[in-house]
Scaffold this active site. Sequence first.
Site, short mmCIF file in Angstrom:
data_model
loop_
_atom_site.label_atom_id
_atom_site.label_comp_id
_atom_site.label_asym_id
_atom_site.label_seq_id
_atom_site.Cartn_x
_atom_site.Cartn_y
_atom_site.Cartn_z
N CYS A 99 31.28 31.83 42.86
CA CYS A 99 31.73 30.71 43.69
C CYS A 99 30.56 29.81 44.05
O CYS A 99 30.67 28.58 43.99
CB CYS A 99 32.41 31.24 44.95
SG CYS A 99 33.05 29.94 46.03
N CYS A 205 37.92 36.24 49.41
CA CYS A 205 38.85 35.31 50.07
C CYS A 205 40.26 35.43 49.52
O CYS A 205 41.23 35.36 50.28
CB CYS A 205 38.34 33.88 49.95
SG CYS A 205 38.31 33.22 48.25
#
Length: 396
Positions: A99, A205
């Site tokens: 990410c 997440c």
Amino acid sequence: MFRRVVVGISGGVDSAVSAYLLKKQGFEVCGAFMKNWDLIDESGYCSGEQDWDDAQRLCRKLNIPLEQINFVKDYWVEVFGNFLKDYDAGITPNPDILCNRHIKFNRFFHYARDRLNADAIATGHYARTNFGPFLEDYSEKEKVRLFMAPDPIKDQTFFLSQITADALRRTMFPIGSLTKPQVKQIATEVGLESFARKKESMGICFVGKRSFQQFIGEYIEPKPGPFIDADSGREVGRHAGIHHWTVGQKCKIGGCLQPYYVLRKHPDTNIIDVVSGHDHPLLYTDMVYAEHPVWINVPPGLKEGSVVRCEFRFQHTKPLVGCSIFESISKSDQSLKKLFVKLDKPLRAITPGQYAVFYRNEECFGSARILQPGPSVAYSSKGLYQYEASASNVIL
């Protein structure tokens, strides 16, 4: 030189204090909330909405503009898609590193620079560079260098080890030289106490509150197979798919005197080799094979055919271990680089797909993806090394 700064706002205390400090320094600050995932739990509640609400509340309080940027498609293609492919192939990836590499310090960085006219970006990471927390020591002539934060528990250089030097040159880490308690204290003192009290988000997440086993089972088809005892060669249990397990993980196998732990996975046969006991010697190795290194700065002296000394870790909370690195370049493809890493002491459960991250004197040079651990180390009764031959067929 640096006037307009776009700061990533997550809704947490780290980005809140970062935005406050930037405003206090006199920068023209713009907040950006990155929407990377659409997550709705079983009750129909989207957990990201609370973070978005908190981000808006913060920016109203600090009187700075806030923009929500949608990177859901990019995240799916560049992070989540690769995450699923790796797990399906029996590899354990690190989505946080991916990410940062693909979204925060690539897509977001270029969006801020090109669309929001930012001179620099800022994030709430605990990390430092030689240019200072607000780029006050920036120099066009110097290379940017990434350094560990003074808070060893919160240091996040491990997760930044795959970003480019170009992005890092124009990145501010306003809280990088602070500890977590200091950040919370600042938040409390300047009227941001609600952010200091907010529970810190942990884990991946997109998994949310579900168990990882339940989550991964929704995306990858079950492929049952046997657990095989690596010492005896006998089957000791069954599993629902290699994607549910990672190297070093405790297996739930009934009727055993000692718990079994994953040694290695075979995606072609769906066999998982296991060993009895958390500290079984076959789980330990002092060699690592890695590939495709990404260097913020190449370790001084490293070139094909040379050996350099560094420090190594493949889990961000573990102590650094001294190592020697040897680099090999493919004769048929000069862009294909592989690293052989010899550790000063054996480590447990080095995992394919994770990242070998390299340091020296608190500087993080970069990282390379682990291809596989070297031969396992078994300790004989005389205290001598015995190497497992089956893992020694990797050619650099």
